[in-house]
Design a protein around this motif. Structure first.
Motif, PDB file in Angstrom:
ATOM      1  N   UNK A   1       0.822  -1.211   0.000  1.00 39.57           N
ATOM      2  CA  UNK A   1       0.000   0.000   0.000  1.00 39.57           C
ATOM      3  C   UNK A   1       0.855   1.260   0.000  1.00 39.57           C
ATOM      4  N   UNK A   2       2.090   1.149   0.443  1.00 38.86           N
ATOM      5  CA  UNK A   2       3.007   2.284   0.478  1.00 38.86           C
ATOM      6  C   UNK A   2       3.998   2.270  -0.691  1.00 38.86           C
ATOM      7  N   UNK A   3       3.738   1.408  -1.658  1.00 40.54           N
ATOM      8  CA  UNK A   3       4.541   1.429  -2.871  1.00 40.54           C
ATOM      9  C   UNK A   3       5.730   0.489  -2.885  1.00 40.54           C
ATOM     10  N   UNK A   4       5.851  -0.360  -1.880  1.00 34.81           N
ATOM     11  CA  UNK A   4       6.913  -1.360  -1.909  1.00 34.81           C
ATOM     12  C   UNK A   4       6.513  -2.460  -2.897  1.00 34.81           C
ATOM     13  N   UNK A   5       7.478  -2.978  -3.617  1.00 31.78           N
ATOM     14  CA  UNK A   5       7.236  -4.036  -4.589  1.00 31.78           C
ATOM     15  C   UNK A   5       7.275  -5.391  -3.895  1.00 31.78           C
ATOM     16  N   UNK A   6       6.246  -6.195  -4.092  1.00 34.88           N
ATOM     17  CA  UNK A   6       6.214  -7.537  -3.525  1.00 34.88           C
ATOM     18  C   UNK A   6       6.699  -8.563  -4.532  1.00 34.88           C
ATOM     19  N   UNK A   7       7.431  -9.577  -4.047  1.00 35.87           N
ATOM     20  CA  UNK A   7       8.017 -10.602  -4.911  1.00 35.87           C
ATOM     21  C   UNK A   7       8.747  -9.951  -6.086  1.00 35.87           C
ATOM     22  N   UNK A   8       9.615  -9.031  -5.740  1.00 30.44           N
ATOM     23  CA  UNK A   8      10.349  -8.261  -6.742  1.00 30.44           C
ATOM     24  C   UNK A   8      11.502  -9.074  -7.311  1.00 30.44           C
ATOM     25  N   UNK A   9      11.601  -9.197  -8.621  1.00 31.26           N
ATOM     26  CA  UNK A   9      12.715  -9.948  -9.206  1.00 31.26           C
ATOM     27  C   UNK A   9      14.042  -9.232  -8.971  1.00 31.26           C
ATOM     28  N   UNK A  10      15.086 -10.018  -8.687  1.00 30.98           N
ATOM     29  CA  UNK A  10      16.417  -9.453  -8.509  1.00 30.98           C
ATOM     30  C   UNK A  10      17.023  -9.096  -9.860  1.00 30.98           C
ATOM     31  N   UNK A  11      16.866  -9.997 -10.832  1.00 33.15           N
ATOM     32  CA  UNK A  11      17.490  -9.830 -12.135  1.00 33.15           C
ATOM     33  C   UNK A  11      16.447  -9.553 -13.216  1.00 33.15           C
ATOM     34  N   UNK A  12      16.886  -8.836 -14.240  1.00 32.39           N
ATOM     35  CA  UNK A  12      16.005  -8.557 -15.363  1.00 32.39           C
ATOM     36  C   UNK A  12      15.878  -9.715 -16.330  1.00 32.39           C
ATOM     37  N   UNK A  13      16.874 -10.585 -16.382  1.00 33.49           N
ATOM     38  CA  UNK A  13      16.883 -11.748 -17.273  1.00 33.49           C
ATOM     39  C   UNK A  13      15.719 -12.669 -16.920  1.00 33.49           C
ATOM     40  N   UNK A  14      14.889 -12.992 -17.904  1.00 32.96           N
ATOM     41  CA  UNK A  14      13.691 -13.794 -17.656  1.00 32.96           C
ATOM     42  C   UNK A  14      14.006 -15.184 -17.116  1.00 32.96           C
ATOM     43  N   UNK A  15      15.205 -15.673 -17.355  1.00 35.92           N
ATOM     44  CA  UNK A  15      15.570 -16.988 -16.838  1.00 35.92           C
ATOM     45  C   UNK A  15      15.656 -17.005 -15.316  1.00 35.92           C
ATOM     46  N   UNK A  16      15.697 -15.824 -14.704  1.00 35.61           N
ATOM     47  CA  UNK A  16      15.824 -15.719 -13.253  1.00 35.61           C
ATOM     48  C   UNK A  16      14.555 -15.173 -12.618  1.00 35.61           C
ATOM     49  N   UNK A  17      13.418 -15.462 -13.198  1.00 37.03           N
ATOM     50  CA  UNK A  17      12.163 -14.931 -12.675  1.00 37.03           C
ATOM     51  C   UNK A  17      11.437 -15.895 -11.745  1.00 37.03           C
ATOM     52  N   UNK A  18      12.014 -17.060 -11.445  1.00 33.38           N
ATOM     53  CA  UNK A  18      11.387 -17.972 -10.491  1.00 33.38           C
ATOM     54  C   UNK A  18      11.468 -17.361  -9.098  1.00 33.38           C
ATOM     55  N   UNK A  19      10.616 -17.847  -8.174  1.00 34.46           N
ATOM     56  CA  UNK A  19      10.525 -17.261  -6.852  1.00 34.46           C
ATOM     57  C   UNK A  19      11.862 -17.291  -6.101  1.00 34.46           C
ATOM     58  N   UNK A  20      12.688 -18.302  -6.372  1.00 28.32           N
ATOM     59  CA  UNK A  20      13.967 -18.373  -5.663  1.00 28.32           C
ATOM     60  C   UNK A  20      14.864 -17.190  -5.993  1.00 28.32           C
ATOM     61  N   UNK A  21      14.569 -16.466  -7.089  1.00 32.37           N
ATOM     62  CA  UNK A  21      15.358 -15.309  -7.503  1.00 32.37           C
ATOM     63  C   UNK A  21      14.591 -14.010  -7.282  1.00 32.37           C
ATOM     64  N   UNK A  22      13.650 -14.017  -6.373  1.00 28.31           N
ATOM     65  CA  UNK A  22      12.905 -12.800  -6.064  1.00 28.31           C
ATOM     66  C   UNK A  22      13.135 -12.400  -4.612  1.00 28.31           C
ATOM     67  N   UNK A  23      12.883 -11.132  -4.337  1.00 27.02           N
ATOM     68  CA  UNK A  23      12.915 -10.586  -2.984  1.00 27.02           C
ATOM     69  C   UNK A  23      11.490 -10.497  -2.467  1.00 27.02           C
ATOM     70  N   UNK A  24      11.310 -10.690  -1.176  1.00 25.26           N
ATOM     71  CA  UNK A  24       9.967 -10.528  -0.630  1.00 25.26           C
ATOM     72  C   UNK A  24       9.459  -9.118  -0.895  1.00 25.26           C
TER      73      UNK A  24
END
Length: 222
Positions: free
Chosen positions: A76-99
């Protein structure tokens, strides 16, 4: 909620910088404004939902309640949830995301992991904010300046009905000490969530549909 703070690589000084302070204060404000009644209400609502769905999974701790409250209020305050660390689509699985991650004026500030899982994963949970903060040959989706890891203190683990295997604030401090030469540049803040003062979670064995018996949790007022 009350909380404790600890730091690695002078992270609290970094969080006090002009470009970071507002976002850090915002995060601490969200945590502080989660009341014990908020947690109880969300926990009991989750118990009712699970019992209605009858999927065989019973609610044992307040971890989901805290996670949901943090998620709703930070987003609600603009924080991104499950934000990807990398832009490369190969790294878009949850293990490569930040809460959670936050960017202000287009620039990343904080990466956040909320850790209520097995202590065996604690090293990886500490490394993910490092990946988000340090330069990497894989292009970033968002590059932050300071990592934050939120955990239960030992007291919250005991009172909140958490599984015995979860990582704690106190364990994270030991990990950071041992990993000092690995996490050599990234400033990291460790936030330990304190135990409630007005209730605890009591475990009991519940009979479930089909005669199944499973451990469940219930609120006991103090």
């Amino acid at each position: 909620m009350d909380y404790q703070l600890a730091e690695h690589r002078f992270a609290l000084a970094a969080a006090g910088r002009e470009d970071l302070k507002a976002d850090f204060d915002e995060l601490l404000g969200v945590i502080s404004n989660i009341s014990e009644e908020d947690i109880v209400s969300r926990f009991e609502g989750e118990v009712a939902r699970v019992n209605e769905d009858k999927d065989g999974t019973l609610t044992k701790s307040i971890s989901d309640a805290i996670n949901t409250l943090l998620d709703e209020r930070l987003r609600a305050k603009g924080w991104l949830g499950q934000a990807p660390i990398f832009g490369d689509k190969r790294y878009r699985e949850m293990r490569w995301t930040l809460d959670f991650a936050k960017a202000t004026n287009g620039k990343g500030t904080f990466s956040v992991e909320v850790v209520f899982n097995n202590a065996g994963s604690l090293g990886w949970n500490l490394i993910k904010p490092v990946l988000a903060c340090e330069q990497n040959h894989v292009a970033k989706a968002i590059e932050t300046k300071v990592g934050i890891v939120i955990l239960a203190t030992k007291d919250l683990k005991s009172v909140g009905g958490f599984d015995n295997a979860i990582a704690t604030f106190e364990e994270a401090l030991l990990y950071l000490s041992a990993m000092q030469n690995i996490i050599s540049a990234t400033p990291i803040i460790i936030i330990g969530l304190c135990a409630p003062k007005t209730f605890k979670v009591e475990h009991y064995v519940a009979e479930y549909e089909g005669g199944k018996r499973k451990k469940a949790g219930r609120i006991v007022r103090l």
